[in-house]
Design an enzyme around this catalytic site. Structure first.
Site, mmCIF file in Angstrom:
data_model
loop_
_atom_site.group_PDB
_atom_site.id
_atom_site.type_symbol
_atom_site.label_atom_id
_atom_site.label_comp_id
_atom_site.label_asym_id
_atom_site.label_seq_id
_atom_site.Cartn_x
_atom_site.Cartn_y
_atom_site.Cartn_z
ATOM 1 C CB THR A 140 -0.932 -0.033 1.234
ATOM 2 O OG1 THR A 140 -1.821 -1.136 1.072
ATOM 3 C CG2 THR A 140 -1.742 1.229 1.382
ATOM 4 C CB SER A 200 2.564 -7.959 1.191
ATOM 5 O OG SER A 200 1.503 -7.893 2.099
ATOM 6 C CB THR A 218 0.441 -3.631 6.358
ATOM 7 O OG1 THR A 218 -0.872 -3.686 5.784
ATOM 8 C CG2 THR A 218 1.041 -2.256 6.214
ATOM 9 C CG ASP A 219 -2.801 -7.387 3.898
ATOM 10 O OD1 ASP A 219 -3.109 -6.628 4.846
ATOM 11 O OD2 ASP A 219 -3.420 -7.421 2.820
HETATM 12 N N1 ASP Z 1 -2.948 -5.585 0.800
HETATM 13 C C1 ASP Z 1 -1.850 -4.666 1.087
HETATM 14 C C2 ASP Z 1 -0.548 -5.440 1.090
HETATM 15 O O1 ASP Z 1 -0.308 -6.171 2.022
HETATM 16 C C3 ASP Z 1 -2.095 -3.995 2.383
HETATM 17 C C4 ASP Z 1 -1.062 -3.016 2.818
HETATM 18 O O2 ASP Z 1 0.030 -2.891 2.306
HETATM 19 O O3 ASP Z 1 -1.392 -2.284 3.791
HETATM 20 O O4 ASP Z 1 0.211 -5.307 0.161
#
Ligand code: ASP
Length: 189
Positions: free
Chosen positions: A15, A61, A94-95
């Protein structure tokens, strides 16, 4: 005055490199922006450290691969032996940030700071959190106190151990905790 450090930024997507409808926090696509654009959106970053950019992948991710893990590991090991580089920042979704931080902490045997970070809001959101997280990650990677500490994670002013960090909130920008182990520290300017 201390000499400016050189930090290598390794991009994997997430993100922090996401783009979507102007101002919105949802409905975006992760991993769209090249790392050069992510870095150039942070005012004053170039005054904190000289930066060199590397891109391993530009993915959400949830789609990260073992090949990407291997590439990041090899790249960090190569940067460890490069005398011109003082530390490494990895940008990540973040995932699965906690899984990557845990894995890299197990397989890397390096002394230079390695700091992983990301964002909860895409780069095109109002008050995107990526620039502040990236700024703090670069500051930490440029700090001698982060040497020899294993993989660290920085998120929303907080410093976590890569071994223990966990995503605990899927809405807030304050999305990570280390549960019963507490924090390693805070970053403030
Ligand atoms: N779906 C995203 C990822 O993990 C969420 C994020 O980066 O906050 O790439």
């Amino acid at each position: 005055m201390a000499e400016k450090k050189k930090i290598a930024v390794i991009a994997t997507g997430g993100t922090i490199a996401g783009t979507g409808p102007a101002g919105d926090a949802a409905g975006y696509r992760a991993g769209e922006l090249p790392v050069e654009e992510v870095v150039s959106s942070v005012p004053g970053l170039g005054e904190i450290a000289d930066l060199e950019m590397h891109t391993v992948c530009q993915v959400d991710s949830n789609d990260i691969t073992f090949g990407a893990y291997r590439e990041v590991k090899n790249l960090v090991e190569q940067l460890e032996t490069d005398p011109s580089v003082d530390g490494v920042v990895i940008t990540h979704g973040t995932d699965t940030l906690e899984e990557t931080a845990f894995l890299l902490n197990l397989v890397l045997d390096v002394t230079k700071p390695v700091v992983i970070t990301g964002a909860m809001r895409p780069a095109t959101a109002t008050s995107a959190d990526g620039p502040a997280n990236l700024m703090q990650a670069v500051r930490l990677a440029a700090d001698d106190s982060a040497r020899g500490m294993g993989v660290l994670a920085v998120f929303s002013n907080m410093v976590f151990a890569g071994r223990d960090v966990k995503k605990t909130d899927s809405m807030s920008t304050d999305a990570f905790r280390q549960n019963e182990f507490g924090l390693l520290g805070y970053v403030r300017d």
